[in-house]
Design a protein around this motif. Structure first.
Motif, PDB file in Angstrom:
ATOM      1  N   PRO A  83       6.370 -21.966  -7.761  1.00  0.00           N
ATOM      2  CA  PRO A  83       7.644 -21.549  -8.324  1.00  0.00           C
ATOM      3  C   PRO A  83       8.474 -21.074  -7.139  1.00  0.00           C
ATOM      4  N   SER A  84       9.713 -20.830  -7.330  1.00  0.00           N
ATOM      5  CA  SER A  84      10.580 -20.326  -6.273  1.00  0.00           C
ATOM      6  C   SER A  84      10.870 -21.385  -5.218  1.00  0.00           C
ATOM      7  N   GLU A  85      10.262 -22.546  -5.406  1.00  0.00           N
ATOM      8  CA  GLU A  85      10.546 -23.618  -4.466  1.00  0.00           C
ATOM      9  C   GLU A  85      11.634 -24.467  -5.119  1.00  0.00           C
ATOM     10  N   SER A  86      12.844 -24.298  -4.641  1.00  0.00           N
ATOM     11  CA  SER A  86      13.987 -24.853  -5.360  1.00  0.00           C
ATOM     12  C   SER A  86      14.306 -26.287  -4.958  1.00  0.00           C
ATOM     13  N   LEU A  87      13.396 -27.129  -5.155  1.00  0.00           N
ATOM     14  CA  LEU A  87      13.433 -28.518  -4.687  1.00  0.00           C
ATOM     15  C   LEU A  87      14.775 -28.982  -4.110  1.00  0.00           C
ATOM     16  N   ASP A  88      14.759 -29.342  -2.868  1.00  0.00           N
ATOM     17  CA  ASP A  88      15.979 -29.738  -2.189  1.00  0.00           C
ATOM     18  C   ASP A  88      16.134 -31.244  -2.200  1.00  0.00           C
ATOM     19  N   ARG A  89      15.344 -31.892  -2.998  1.00  0.00           N
ATOM     20  CA  ARG A  89      15.516 -33.327  -3.160  1.00  0.00           C
ATOM     21  C   ARG A  89      14.997 -33.705  -4.536  1.00  0.00           C
ATOM     22  N   VAL A  90      15.559 -34.740  -5.063  1.00  0.00           N
ATOM     23  CA  VAL A  90      15.141 -35.180  -6.382  1.00  0.00           C
ATOM     24  C   VAL A  90      13.915 -36.046  -6.234  1.00  0.00           C
ATOM     25  N   ARG A 102      33.917 -30.013   5.514  1.00  0.00           N
ATOM     26  CA  ARG A 102      34.532 -30.540   4.299  1.00  0.00           C
ATOM     27  C   ARG A 102      33.499 -31.284   3.462  1.00  0.00           C
ATOM     28  N   VAL A 103      32.684 -32.073   4.148  1.00  0.00           N
ATOM     29  CA  VAL A 103      31.646 -32.828   3.451  1.00  0.00           C
ATOM     30  C   VAL A 103      30.655 -31.888   2.777  1.00  0.00           C
ATOM     31  N   LYS A 104      30.223 -30.906   3.538  1.00  0.00           N
ATOM     32  CA  LYS A 104      29.235 -29.970   2.982  1.00  0.00           C
ATOM     33  C   LYS A 104      29.800 -29.218   1.788  1.00  0.00           C
ATOM     34  N   ALA A 105      31.048 -28.836   1.904  1.00  0.00           N
ATOM     35  CA  ALA A 105      31.682 -28.106   0.807  1.00  0.00           C
ATOM     36  C   ALA A 105      31.729 -28.985  -0.439  1.00  0.00           C
ATOM     37  N   SER A 106      32.109 -30.229  -0.233  1.00  0.00           N
ATOM     38  CA  SER A 106      32.193 -31.148  -1.362  1.00  0.00           C
ATOM     39  C   SER A 106      30.818 -31.363  -2.001  1.00  0.00           C
ATOM     40  N   ALA A 107      29.813 -31.492  -1.151  1.00  0.00           N
ATOM     41  CA  ALA A 107      28.452 -31.688  -1.655  1.00  0.00           C
ATOM     42  C   ALA A 107      28.039 -30.512  -2.522  1.00  0.00           C
ATOM     43  N   ALA A 108      28.317 -29.331  -2.028  1.00  0.00           N
ATOM     44  CA  ALA A 108      27.961 -28.130  -2.771  1.00  0.00           C
ATOM     45  C   ALA A 108      28.719 -28.075  -4.091  1.00  0.00           C
ATOM     46  N   ALA A 109      29.999 -28.400  -4.033  1.00  0.00           N
ATOM     47  CA  ALA A 109      30.837 -28.344  -5.234  1.00  0.00           C
ATOM     48  C   ALA A 109      30.342 -29.322  -6.295  1.00  0.00           C
ATOM     49  N   GLY A 163      27.365 -30.328  -6.593  1.00  0.00           N
ATOM     50  CA  GLY A 163      25.967 -30.082  -6.939  1.00  0.00           C
ATOM     51  C   GLY A 163      25.089 -31.228  -6.504  1.00  0.00           C
ATOM     52  N   TYR A 164      25.373 -31.726  -5.324  1.00  0.00           N
ATOM     53  CA  TYR A 164      24.628 -32.873  -4.818  1.00  0.00           C
ATOM     54  C   TYR A 164      23.197 -32.501  -4.463  1.00  0.00           C
ATOM     55  N   VAL A 165      22.277 -33.344  -4.851  1.00  0.00           N
ATOM     56  CA  VAL A 165      20.877 -33.218  -4.451  1.00  0.00           C
ATOM     57  C   VAL A 165      20.458 -34.574  -3.896  1.00  0.00           C
ATOM     58  N   PRO A 166      19.949 -34.604  -2.674  1.00  0.00           N
ATOM     59  CA  PRO A 166      19.578 -35.886  -2.078  1.00  0.00           C
ATOM     60  C   PRO A 166      18.534 -36.616  -2.915  1.00  0.00           C
ATOM     61  N   ASN A 167      18.622 -37.888  -2.959  1.00  0.00           N
ATOM     62  CA  ASN A 167      17.674 -38.691  -3.708  1.00  0.00           C
ATOM     63  C   ASN A 167      16.485 -39.073  -2.815  1.00  0.00           C
ATOM     64  N   ALA A 168      15.371 -38.432  -3.113  1.00  0.00           N
ATOM     65  CA  ALA A 168      14.191 -38.614  -2.273  1.00  0.00           C
ATOM     66  C   ALA A 168      13.696 -40.048  -2.303  1.00  0.00           C
ATOM     67  N   PRO A 196      25.428 -37.010  -8.849  1.00  0.00           N
ATOM     68  CA  PRO A 196      26.363 -37.318  -7.759  1.00  0.00           C
ATOM     69  C   PRO A 196      25.594 -37.850  -6.565  1.00  0.00           C
ATOM     70  N   SER A 197      26.128 -38.892  -5.966  1.00  0.00           N
ATOM     71  CA  SER A 197      25.457 -39.471  -4.810  1.00  0.00           C
ATOM     72  C   SER A 197      26.339 -39.286  -3.580  1.00  0.00           C
ATOM     73  N   ILE A 198      25.794 -39.732  -2.510  1.00  0.00           N
ATOM     74  CA  ILE A 198      26.474 -39.679  -1.236  1.00  0.00           C
ATOM     75  C   ILE A 198      27.835 -40.406  -1.291  1.00  0.00           C
ATOM     76  N   THR A 199      27.877 -41.432  -2.102  1.00  0.00           N
ATOM     77  CA  THR A 199      29.121 -42.210  -2.230  1.00  0.00           C
ATOM     78  C   THR A 199      30.205 -41.411  -2.949  1.00  0.00           C
ATOM     79  N   ASP A 200      29.795 -40.625  -3.904  1.00  0.00           N
ATOM     80  CA  ASP A 200      30.763 -39.797  -4.619  1.00  0.00           C
ATOM     81  C   ASP A 200      31.402 -38.791  -3.665  1.00  0.00           C
ATOM     82  N   ILE A 201      30.579 -38.223  -2.839  1.00  0.00           N
ATOM     83  CA  ILE A 201      31.086 -37.259  -1.864  1.00  0.00           C
ATOM     84  C   ILE A 201      32.025 -37.961  -0.891  1.00  0.00           C
TER      85      ILE A 201
END
Lengths: 335, 335
Positions: free
Chosen positions: A108-115, B38-45, B47-52, B5-10
């Motif tokens: 728990p507490s591991e807030s997955l940084d990738r899907v 700017r990119v990082k801000a947009s990603a955060a906004a 709710g981007y999570v990289p697709n593993a 949201p993907s990298i393309t959306d950002i």
DNA sequence: GAATTCTGCTAAAACGTTTGACCATTACCG
DNA sequence: CGGTAATGGTCAAACGTTTTAGCAGAATTC
């Protein structure tokens, strides 16, 4: 890492297109039996193994779920109820495998940084579990074993819950004490208080008021025997010693039993003891302990089944299943 | 499952290319600080999570390893040494997470029909483990905890092994018995014989011949107490009762202890007992048992570390690490 | 003031699979 | 014999990233 044979290699070998190979291997599409066989033979000869990653990419699913339990992080130290958690884990893995999913051990507490996973089982969720928050946000299902204490925001998905009915289980223990003739009954719990202990305490207080008995809740600093000393000592010493004690955690019961023996209080002669979480501890003390069997195997199987259902049909609603506990009466309450 | 949201959306949002987004988020490439932010801000906004999955596809690695242990399949039934396996699992998960890998729970005999993990840890490998065979074939590293009994073919990769030195550990126990004055020493083991028990038996026979003592190996049908009855009975009954017994599994020692008490043989007064695998069983019997602590946490951590090293550098050679055991002397051998 | 280097970014290929649309042939129907 | 249907496939896009090569313009060098 050496390059493995891919669908394209088989296609080249057999003189058909990659699409045909893909279909042939999965017994889909239309083609002559002969082609299908040729493709399969070539695949076998080349030692082809499908690439799960590519498959996941197009399918949008990884066929992976994760399970998070607090105990797993504390493993280097002493963990109470090891058997309970191990059974939970084993049963979850087995059920997942049956349904063609892989089980990932998370903390728990591991807030997955990738899907990476399609859903998660969270055991005894804490109120601020970041994994749950993330999963809710990205719309991946989470089933909890034990009630969620948060349930925040409208974005939260349907509630998926598997739990024991601890109120009923606690009543059962207390009724059992009562039938055996115990008049003063104490409850022994330990910090930190999770939903399970909270439920047990509430049920205990309720039961006491119904039976017009003075409740007595004793808290230990932690479930570890070494930290339970003071609390246990307080219960066992002579004036005001209760006739029965329900300890919420097996290690507490064990510590209590030892201390009772040390001061010459016989169990079950002078005092009854019962506890929750059946496992090796409860079975091997002398006398063996009366326990509530939480049926961890069923809990886990149910949780995984519900989770995978939710993955396959994301629009299905909430699901809440109660798994019945069983009171296992042993010598510590007079058989 | 809703589209995330993907990298393309950002990229669209911020008016840059997808490549730039990819680089920006990982602090690679060349670009102005302003763009990166700017990119990082947009990603955060968003709710981007990289697709593993996508990442794995291009990288050729999944960042996933699996651990297979026989015990996990038997979990619905009684498993001996639960604590040992649970610690192994917990420590492996923790170490993997530290190194940014996920840990998948596998069962042996599950001959993965898709490529999903970069390598595997196999605990107590059986001689015909299909997982190992497949991994060898496709060139994925496998580290075993406990010796491999197969090692077939030239295609097999380098040997990656973590193990205790059971010979040394067994000698230590036997020497300890000897120092305490025991003259006749028996060994109690159980089917099925894995590499660990085999090593212990060999060491025992060796030690006996060196000390010119008559060896006595007693086999139980299984480690479960119910199946050990006959074997245990044979040891404990009066004429020919040994002065010390080394039981290879804790449940065996426990059964032995109980039976000894039942026939009035005092431990350690009339007989010494020691066992392997320190855990709750050994600590809570009366008297507590002298044990060999196998250091499961270290075993698992080492195994995972070696495995991931091998994944990162596939051309590195064999690795074989011995983890030292520790003899924990308790009351069952006279303190 | 021409050549070079640096800066900030993009295009496109690649990873291995699945899937839906489509396209020749050949077979069948009335 | 013209039209429809079945057979046995193929094509190309799509999934979301990473990475390599390259390009235009600005700055620097001599």
């Amino acid at each position: 890492m050496k390059r493995l044979p891919s669908i394209t290699d088989i296609a080249r070998e057999t003189g058909v297109s990659a699409a045909t190979v893909s279909l042939a291997l999965r017994d889909k599409g239309r083609m002559s039996e002969e082609t299908r066989e040729r493709v399969k033979a070539s695949a076998a000869a080349l030692g082809y193994v499908p690439n799960a990653t590519a498959r996941s990419l197009v399918g949008g699913r990884t066929q992976l779920i994760s399970i998070a339990m607090p105990a797993i992080r504390q493993v280097p130290e002493v963990v109470s109820s090891v058997e309970y958690f191990f059974r939970l884990l084993g049963a979850a893995a087995a059920r997942a495998l049956e349904l063609d999913y892989g089980l990932l051990v998370a903390s728990p507490s591991e807030s997955l940084d990738r899907v990476a996973v399609d859903g998660a089982v969270v055991v005894d969720p804490s109120h601020d579990d970041p994994t749950i928050a993330t999963f809710d946000r990205i719309g991946r299902p989470v089933v909890t074993i034990g009630r969620r204490l948060d349930r925040i925001g409208p974005e939260a998905g349907p509630e998926l819950l598997v739990d024991n009915d601890y109120t009923r289980a606690t009543f059962e223990v207390l009724d059992h004490f009562n039938e055996k003739g115990a008049r003063s009954i104490a409850l022994l719990a330990a910090e930190p208080i999770d939903s399970f202990q909270q439920d047990s305490i509430d049920a205990y207080l309720d039961w006491c008021s119904r039976h017009e008995l003075e409740p007595r809740v004793v808290m230990a600093d932690s479930p570890e025997p070494s930290d339970a000393g003071v609390a246990v000592e307080g219960i066992v010493t002579r004036p005001g010693r209760p006739e029965a004690v329900y300890a919420t955690i097996d290690t507490l019961a064990e510590a209590l039993l030892e201390r009772a023996a040390a001061v010459g209080a016989g169990v079950p002669r002078d005092m009854f003891i019962a506890t929750c979480s059946d496992g090796h501890i409860a079975r091997s003390t002398s006398p063996p302990l009366t326990t509530i069997d939480e049926k961890p195997v069923e809990l886990a199987q149910t949780a995984v089944t519900i989770l995978i259902d939710a993955i396959l049909d994301p629009d299905a609603g909430s699901q809440s299943v109660q798994v019945d506990t069983e009171l296992l009466v042993r010598a510590s309450t007079g058989g």
